[in-house]
Design a protein around this motif. Structure first.
Motif, PDB file in Angstrom:
ATOM      1  N   THR A 162       0.826  -1.209   0.000  1.00 53.30           N
ATOM      2  CA  THR A 162       0.000   0.000   0.000  1.00 53.30           C
ATOM      3  C   THR A 162       0.861   1.260   0.000  1.00 53.30           C
ATOM      4  OG1 THR A 162      -1.735  -1.165   1.226  1.00 53.30           O
ATOM      5  CG2 THR A 162      -1.833   1.234   1.218  1.00 53.30           C
ATOM      6  N   LEU A 163       1.875   1.275   0.843  1.00 55.02           N
ATOM      7  CA  LEU A 163       2.755   2.442   0.913  1.00 55.02           C
ATOM      8  C   LEU A 163       3.533   2.628  -0.386  1.00 55.02           C
ATOM      9  CD1 LEU A 163       3.893   4.737   2.603  1.00 55.02           C
ATOM     10  CD2 LEU A 163       5.612   3.157   3.495  1.00 55.02           C
ATOM     11  N   LEU A 178      -5.051   8.845   5.836  1.00 57.39           N
ATOM     12  CA  LEU A 178      -6.081   7.869   5.483  1.00 57.39           C
ATOM     13  C   LEU A 178      -5.452   6.552   5.055  1.00 57.39           C
ATOM     14  CD1 LEU A 178      -8.598  10.126   3.511  1.00 57.39           C
ATOM     15  CD2 LEU A 178      -8.802   9.278   5.849  1.00 57.39           C
ATOM     16  N   VAL A 179      -4.338   6.624   4.345  1.00 50.08           N
ATOM     17  CA  VAL A 179      -3.636   5.409   3.937  1.00 50.08           C
ATOM     18  C   VAL A 179      -3.147   4.643   5.162  1.00 50.08           C
ATOM     19  CG1 VAL A 179      -1.636   4.507   2.690  1.00 50.08           C
ATOM     20  CG2 VAL A 179      -2.959   6.385   1.716  1.00 50.08           C
ATOM     21  N   VAL A 180      -2.549   5.365   6.110  1.00 56.06           N
ATOM     22  CA  VAL A 180      -2.066   4.730   7.339  1.00 56.06           C
ATOM     23  C   VAL A 180      -3.225   4.127   8.133  1.00 56.06           C
ATOM     24  CG1 VAL A 180      -0.955   5.160   9.566  1.00 56.06           C
ATOM     25  CG2 VAL A 180      -0.025   6.191   7.491  1.00 56.06           C
ATOM     26  N   LEU A 188      -2.722  -7.470 -10.007  1.00 55.96           N
ATOM     27  CA  LEU A 188      -3.734  -6.587 -10.578  1.00 55.96           C
ATOM     28  C   LEU A 188      -3.419  -5.107 -10.383  1.00 55.96           C
ATOM     29  CD1 LEU A 188      -7.307  -8.087  -9.984  1.00 55.96           C
ATOM     30  CD2 LEU A 188      -6.132  -7.677 -12.147  1.00 55.96           C
ATOM     31  N   SER A 189      -2.807  -4.757  -9.264  1.00 58.58           N
ATOM     32  CA  SER A 189      -2.656  -3.333  -8.945  1.00 58.58           C
ATOM     33  C   SER A 189      -1.258  -2.784  -9.153  1.00 58.58           C
ATOM     34  CB  SER A 189      -3.073  -3.087  -7.495  1.00 58.58           C
ATOM     35  OG  SER A 189      -2.265  -3.843  -6.599  1.00 58.58           O
ATOM     36  N   ARG A 190      -0.254  -3.648  -9.295  1.00 57.63           N
ATOM     37  CA  ARG A 190       1.116  -3.151  -9.354  1.00 57.63           C
ATOM     38  C   ARG A 190       1.890  -3.641 -10.576  1.00 57.63           C
ATOM     39  NH1 ARG A 190      -0.945  -0.259  -6.469  1.00 57.63           N
ATOM     40  NH2 ARG A 190      -0.674   0.043  -4.220  1.00 57.63           N
ATOM     41  N   THR A 191       1.250  -4.253 -11.532  1.00 56.09           N
ATOM     42  CA  THR A 191       1.943  -4.730 -12.723  1.00 56.09           C
ATOM     43  C   THR A 191       1.267  -4.207 -13.984  1.00 56.09           C
ATOM     44  OG1 THR A 191       0.608  -6.753 -12.950  1.00 56.09           O
ATOM     45  CG2 THR A 191       2.548  -6.872 -11.515  1.00 56.09           C
ATOM     46  N   ALA A 192       2.027  -4.209 -15.073  1.00 52.99           N
ATOM     47  CA  ALA A 192       1.472  -3.781 -16.354  1.00 52.99           C
ATOM     48  C   ALA A 192       0.335  -4.704 -16.784  1.00 52.99           C
ATOM     49  CB  ALA A 192       2.570  -3.764 -17.420  1.00 52.99           C
ATOM     50  N   TYR A 193       0.488  -5.994 -16.483  1.00 53.63           N
ATOM     51  CA  TYR A 193      -0.584  -6.930 -16.841  1.00 53.63           C
ATOM     52  C   TYR A 193      -1.900  -6.550 -16.170  1.00 53.63           C
ATOM     53  CZ  TYR A 193      -3.476 -11.105 -16.754  1.00 53.63           C
ATOM     54  OH  TYR A 193      -4.548 -11.953 -16.859  1.00 53.63           O
TER      55      TYR A 193
END
Length: 440
Positions: A229-230, A248-250, A300-305
């Protein structure tokens, strides 16, 4: 003197095509489209979140609130049984196969497709695994790999027929839904079952992680979630993209960590009814789900794919013009979906200690799709997360578990689950219309 009436400028189709392609390219690469965005204050972040809710971007919030309501309701109605450690462990095991199945279906639903064969694909894969152990003499790890590979092959065939041949996914997967039941029946035989006795495979749903190891895994999971997340927040700041307020993230990271700690503390209690026996620890299926959740969420959230999957689900034509291989993405989501269905079938076989000819049939698929949709994944494609499957699966399992403790008849469970699914689909449709009207 007469004036020449002004005529509207002709619509520049090429310019429009370039604009759509640019948007899709930005979605696929994660590049910023505008000037560096300023980090909002806490008040601005809360207001922005409220505006997103009013605009229809509600995510998994209804499912989370519904899950909390169910826990409070059943705990009040059955305080002596529902909130106990032994029932919480049973609830986790009951939800495991539904959650894993829904995780795979999330990839398919993100493209606006459907896989009607996922449940029976899991059953056929579990049957192959059980036969490999019993008749083939395979060690447990090789048998599990064979079962997972069976699901992968099924998904590859479905993906090729859908993406390459162009047959609608509903038709292809309906055909596989019927055919795979015949395959499982031919492997097991009418009226028979294949026992699953390997202690490691049975232990997936029937054994518990040592308490100390469970606490270590909880710490690792919390740190992994916080790190991912960070890192995502820092990447957005570095690229000048719009991002949430850091507080809010923390708060979100701390909230997830607290949930993990509470669940681990409850499951670490001795659940044995006989004082001389110790039964404590997290069921092994729970760490399996956590690992899958972290890996698939990262994909899903951190790759180009992952960005390509969302781009194709949101606008296939724009994604194609941006250079994304829509065909490969469509094949891949069915491959992932069926592989995860195979994993769900193996977990079910571990829980039941056997595989029957009807494994994965009945309402298995409906529960998997229902878990994903109830959790917040859109049936229209382009919106959803793997975590939605976890929340939705817990909702469905909690309904069945709580109503069972209340001694309600089976039809009540079907009625309540169906009503919750219909409500979730209605919320999805209304939210989609709000998002569309807000974008105009």
């Amino acid at each position: 003197m007469t004036s020449t009436p002004s005529t509207p400028a002709p619509h520049d189709e090429r310019s429009e095509r370039e604009r759509i392609a640019e948007l899709a390219r930005a979605t696929a690469t994660g590049s910023p489209l505008s000037e560096a965005a300023r980090e909002p204050t806490l008040a601005e972040g809360l207001r922005a979140y409220g505006q997103r809710l009013r605009g229809g971007d509600i995510g998994a919030l209804p499912a989370v609130l519904g899950l909390l309501l169910l826990f409070v309701l059943f705990s009040a109605l059955r305080p002596e049984t529902f909130p106990t450690a032994i029932n919480m462990a049973n609830l986790m095991v009951q939800a495991s196969s539904i959650i894993v199945l829904a995780m795979g279906l999330t990839f398919v639903l993100l493209l606006g497709d459907i896989d009607l064969s996922a449940g029976v694909a899991g059953g056929a894969s579990a049957a192959v695994m059980a036969i490999a152990v019993n008749d083939g003499g395979f060690p447990w790890y090789l048998a599990i790999l064979v079962g997972l590979a069976t699901g992968t092959v099924i998904g590859l065939l479905i993906g090729l027929l859908v993406a390459r041949v162009g047959i609608p996914s509903f038709v292809v997967t309906l055909a596989f839904f019927l055919a795979l039941q015949g395959v499982t029946l031919s492997l097991i035989g009418q009226g028979g079952t294949v026992p699953v006795r390997d202690p490691v495979i049975v232990g997936i749903a029937g054994a518990n992680v040592p308490v100390a190891v469970g606490w270590v895994l909880t710490a690792v999971a919390a740190l992994a979630y916080g790190g991912i997340t960070l890192k995502g927040w820092l990447d957005k700041r570095r690229k000048g993209l719009t991002r949430d307020n850091m507080a809010l993230v923390v708060a979100r990271v701390v909230g997830v960590a607290l949930v993990l700690v509470v669940v681990t503390a409850v499951l670490s209690q001795n659940r044995a009814r006989v004082p001389s026996i110790t039964l404590a620890g997290i069921p092994y299926s729970v760490p399996v789900i956590v690992v899958l959740l972290v890996v698939l969420t990262f994909v899903l959230s951190r790759t180009a794919y992952g960005r390509h999957v969302y781009a194709v689900g949101g606008n296939p034509e724009a994604a194609r013009r941006a250079g994304i291989s829509v065909t490969r993405i469509r094949i891949s989501v069915f491959l992932i979906g069926s592989t995860m269905a195979a994993a769900a079938g193996i977990i079910d076989a571990s829980r039941l200690n056997s595989v029957a000819p009807g494994a994965g049939a009945g309402n298995t698929l409906l529960l998997g799709v229902g878990a994903a949709v109830i959790g917040g994944t859109s049936l229209f494609g382009g919106k959803g997360r793997v975590s939605n499957a976890v929340i939705g699966g817990l909702v469905i399992a909690t309904i069945a578990n709580g109503l069972g403790l209340l001694n309600q008849q089976a039809f009540v469970n079907f009625l309540v689950t169906g009503g919750v699914l219909l409500l979730a689909a209605t919320v999805d449709a209304v939210s989609r219309r709000r998002r569309a009207s807000a974008a105009v």
